[in-house]
Design an enzyme around this catalytic site. Sequence first.
Site, PDB file in Angstrom:
ATOM      1  N   GLU A   1       0.841  -1.200   0.000  1.00 17.77           N
ATOM      2  CA  GLU A   1       0.000   0.000   0.000  1.00 17.77           C
ATOM      3  C   GLU A   1       0.876   1.250   0.000  1.00 17.77           C
ATOM      4  O   GLU A   1       0.556   2.246  -0.683  1.00 17.77           O
ATOM      5  CB  GLU A   1      -0.902   0.002   1.229  1.00 17.77           C
ATOM      6  CG  GLU A   1      -1.944  -1.086   1.238  1.00 17.77           C
ATOM      7  CD  GLU A   1      -2.844  -1.001   2.469  1.00 17.77           C
ATOM      8  OE1 GLU A   1      -4.023  -0.671   2.307  1.00 17.77           O
ATOM      9  OE2 GLU A   1      -2.331  -1.273   3.588  1.00 17.77           O
TER      10      GLU A   1
ATOM     11  N   TYR B   1     -14.509  26.964  -0.711  1.00 16.94           N
ATOM     12  CA  TYR B   1     -14.544  25.507  -0.834  1.00 16.94           C
ATOM     13  C   TYR B   1     -13.633  24.995  -1.937  1.00 16.94           C
ATOM     14  O   TYR B   1     -13.269  23.819  -1.946  1.00 16.94           O
ATOM     15  CB  TYR B   1     -15.971  24.994  -1.023  1.00 16.94           C
ATOM     16  CG  TYR B   1     -16.804  25.696  -2.062  1.00 16.94           C
ATOM     17  CD1 TYR B   1     -16.645  25.439  -3.416  1.00 16.94           C
ATOM     18  CD2 TYR B   1     -17.791  26.600  -1.673  1.00 16.94           C
ATOM     19  CE1 TYR B   1     -17.427  26.068  -4.359  1.00 16.94           C
ATOM     20  CE2 TYR B   1     -18.568  27.239  -2.621  1.00 16.94           C
ATOM     21  CZ  TYR B   1     -18.395  26.970  -3.961  1.00 16.94           C
ATOM     22  OH  TYR B   1     -19.168  27.609  -4.895  1.00 16.94           O
TER      23      TYR B   1
ATOM     24  N   GLU C   1      -8.208   6.555   9.871  1.00 16.95           N
ATOM     25  CA  GLU C   1      -8.680   7.358  10.998  1.00 16.95           C
ATOM     26  C   GLU C   1      -7.811   8.609  11.165  1.00 16.95           C
ATOM     27  O   GLU C   1      -8.307   9.701  11.448  1.00 16.95           O
ATOM     28  CB  GLU C   1      -8.667   6.534  12.288  1.00 16.95           C
ATOM     29  CG  GLU C   1      -9.742   5.470  12.386  1.00 16.95           C
ATOM     30  CD  GLU C   1      -9.322   4.132  11.789  1.00 16.95           C
ATOM     31  OE1 GLU C   1      -8.398   4.116  10.937  1.00 16.95           O
ATOM     32  OE2 GLU C   1      -9.917   3.106  12.174  1.00 16.95           O
TER      33      GLU C   1
ATOM     34  N   ARG D   1     -15.664  41.939  38.104  1.00 18.11           N
ATOM     35  CA  ARG D   1     -16.719  41.474  37.208  1.00 18.11           C
ATOM     36  C   ARG D   1     -17.134  40.054  37.569  1.00 18.11           C
ATOM     37  O   ARG D   1     -16.294  39.169  37.707  1.00 18.11           O
ATOM     38  CB  ARG D   1     -16.240  41.510  35.754  1.00 18.11           C
ATOM     39  CG  ARG D   1     -17.156  40.792  34.750  1.00 18.11           C
ATOM     40  CD  ARG D   1     -18.461  41.534  34.542  1.00 18.11           C
ATOM     41  NE  ARG D   1     -19.363  40.777  33.689  1.00 18.11           N
ATOM     42  CZ  ARG D   1     -19.431  40.878  32.359  1.00 18.11           C
ATOM     43  NH1 ARG D   1     -18.617  41.705  31.733  1.00 18.11           N
ATOM     44  NH2 ARG D   1     -20.301  40.184  31.668  1.00 18.11           N
TER      45      ARG D   1
ATOM     46  N   ARG E   1     -23.517  45.002  36.129  1.00 23.52           N
ATOM     47  CA  ARG E   1     -22.109  44.606  36.217  1.00 23.52           C
ATOM     48  C   ARG E   1     -21.247  45.803  36.589  1.00 23.52           C
ATOM     49  O   ARG E   1     -21.582  46.953  36.299  1.00 23.52           O
ATOM     50  CB  ARG E   1     -21.637  44.022  34.894  1.00 23.52           C
ATOM     51  CG  ARG E   1     -21.658  44.994  33.739  1.00 23.52           C
ATOM     52  CD  ARG E   1     -21.848  44.316  32.416  1.00 23.52           C
ATOM     53  NE  ARG E   1     -23.157  43.694  32.308  1.00 23.52           N
ATOM     54  CZ  ARG E   1     -23.575  43.031  31.224  1.00 23.52           C
ATOM     55  NH1 ARG E   1     -22.802  42.901  30.189  1.00 23.52           N
ATOM     56  NH2 ARG E   1     -24.776  42.505  31.185  1.00 23.52           N
TER      57      ARG E   1
ATOM     58  N   ASP F   1     -17.890  45.956  31.906  1.00 21.81           N
ATOM     59  CA  ASP F   1     -18.047  45.093  30.741  1.00 21.81           C
ATOM     60  C   ASP F   1     -17.199  45.677  29.616  1.00 21.81           C
ATOM     61  O   ASP F   1     -17.301  46.882  29.328  1.00 21.81           O
ATOM     62  CB  ASP F   1     -19.520  45.031  30.327  1.00 21.81           C
ATOM     63  CG  ASP F   1     -19.752  44.045  29.200  1.00 21.81           C
ATOM     64  OD1 ASP F   1     -19.050  43.027  29.164  1.00 21.81           O
ATOM     65  OD2 ASP F   1     -20.635  44.297  28.354  1.00 21.81           O
TER      66      ASP F   1
ATOM     67  N   ASP G   1     -16.296  44.880  25.634  1.00 21.50           N
ATOM     68  CA  ASP G   1     -16.575  44.074  24.445  1.00 21.50           C
ATOM     69  C   ASP G   1     -15.661  44.487  23.306  1.00 21.50           C
ATOM     70  O   ASP G   1     -15.429  45.683  23.087  1.00 21.50           O
ATOM     71  CB  ASP G   1     -18.028  44.242  23.993  1.00 21.50           C
ATOM     72  CG  ASP G   1     -19.016  43.565  24.928  1.00 21.50           C
ATOM     73  OD1 ASP G   1     -18.680  42.475  25.434  1.00 21.50           O
ATOM     74  OD2 ASP G   1     -20.104  44.125  25.159  1.00 21.50           O
TER      75      ASP G   1
END
Length: 432
Positions: A37, A69, A89, A323, A332, A335, A337
């Site tokens: 193989e 893709y 696998e 926090r 709170r 915060d 973000d």
Amino acid sequence: MNDEGRQDALDTSGRRLDQIRLTGITALGYHGVFEHERREGQTFVADVVVHLDTRRAAARDDLAHTLNYGELAEQVAAVLSGEPVELIETVAERIAATVLASGVVQAVDVAVHKPNAPIQVPFGDVVVAIHRDRSKLPAAEPYVARVAQEAQPVSRPVPTSTATFPVTPAPGAPVVPASGPAPAASLVPSGAWSDAVAPAPGAFSGGPDGPSTELEPVPAGEAVVVGELVTDSLDQEPQEPVEVVLALGANLGPAQDTLRDAVTDLARTPGVEVRDVSALARTSAVGGPEQSDYLNTVVLATTTLSPRALLRATQAIENAHGRERHERWGPRTLDIDIVLYGSVLAVTDDLELPHPRAHERAFVLQPWAQVDPDAILPGLGGGPVGALAATAPDRDGVRWLALDWLTTAIPAVSGDTGAVPAGQPGPEAQDT
């Protein structure tokens, strides 16, 4: 479970993710436990189902916001025809790792077919099918094309990719010829994926020559602990400083003092340079339980940190100011973000860029437009920040904007809480 027996993947809100399916990708490979193989090779086929959110790409009709893709098919084929292994696998795990290296992908199904397997009885096909996501990571490294170099034995992996985003370079890059009958495209040796991204704080280092790939003996009586390093394109540092927008808010304790200290903490964070700070906004709470008004501000900065390293830095500042995350959208002390990180668009379990609700939050948009009138929010629902602020659903909840708040106490901020109870009048707007 769908009609084909395949498990559907869900986003963090429990909604089914979209899918991109690639079936029948075929290549000549040299995988197997038998010598013939490895010598003669045989046909391998892969089917891949990618789970992600395609709305941003569809809304902007832009390939940059989804998975290419075509490139993915080439990478999957390169894995099939690449470095020989004994088990399909292992091939399946390598394909899954390659797909998940893209920050927009949340989960992947991989099926590897070995129709010419050396089985001594009549059979139709041999298939290994796996499902991997960010909570169950692949047991392999992603495909990366190697840069051509002199063939020399190496005792440890050598990082081969310096691309900013994504981690995996585009197919077609120069590759190192693999030993034996395998084609030129091959896999980075085990451990190189973690070499190619910024190491997590406290990560083990194998010494001055870098991480070791050798298994070290475990003393008798000690348990073996197996861990997984979660890495993707959001863990990789940019090659040059990236512009970021951070939104800060607080409604518990001395909110103005907390926000002022948080700005100072950001400015002192290695790899972060604060460029400008917006006016201070007093805003009604959006969502969650009944609670006091918030004080909000927006910070414009540049950073050399990776997106996820910046997230860890902001969370550390939140934690330093007490926090606690007991209730979603609850009150709170602080915060922070990440609203924007350069032009990166990504969705992962712990970080979505740009912030998915920024386009409809006036308490972010109005301070941002005040400090940067020409700002543009990319992504789904994005556009000129000033225009978005004028039409945001919560625009009437922004009660006032105050300048010079970093150096001057705001009269409306009184009492021990430091925030203003809902409905209490504030000072006239100093800037709109």
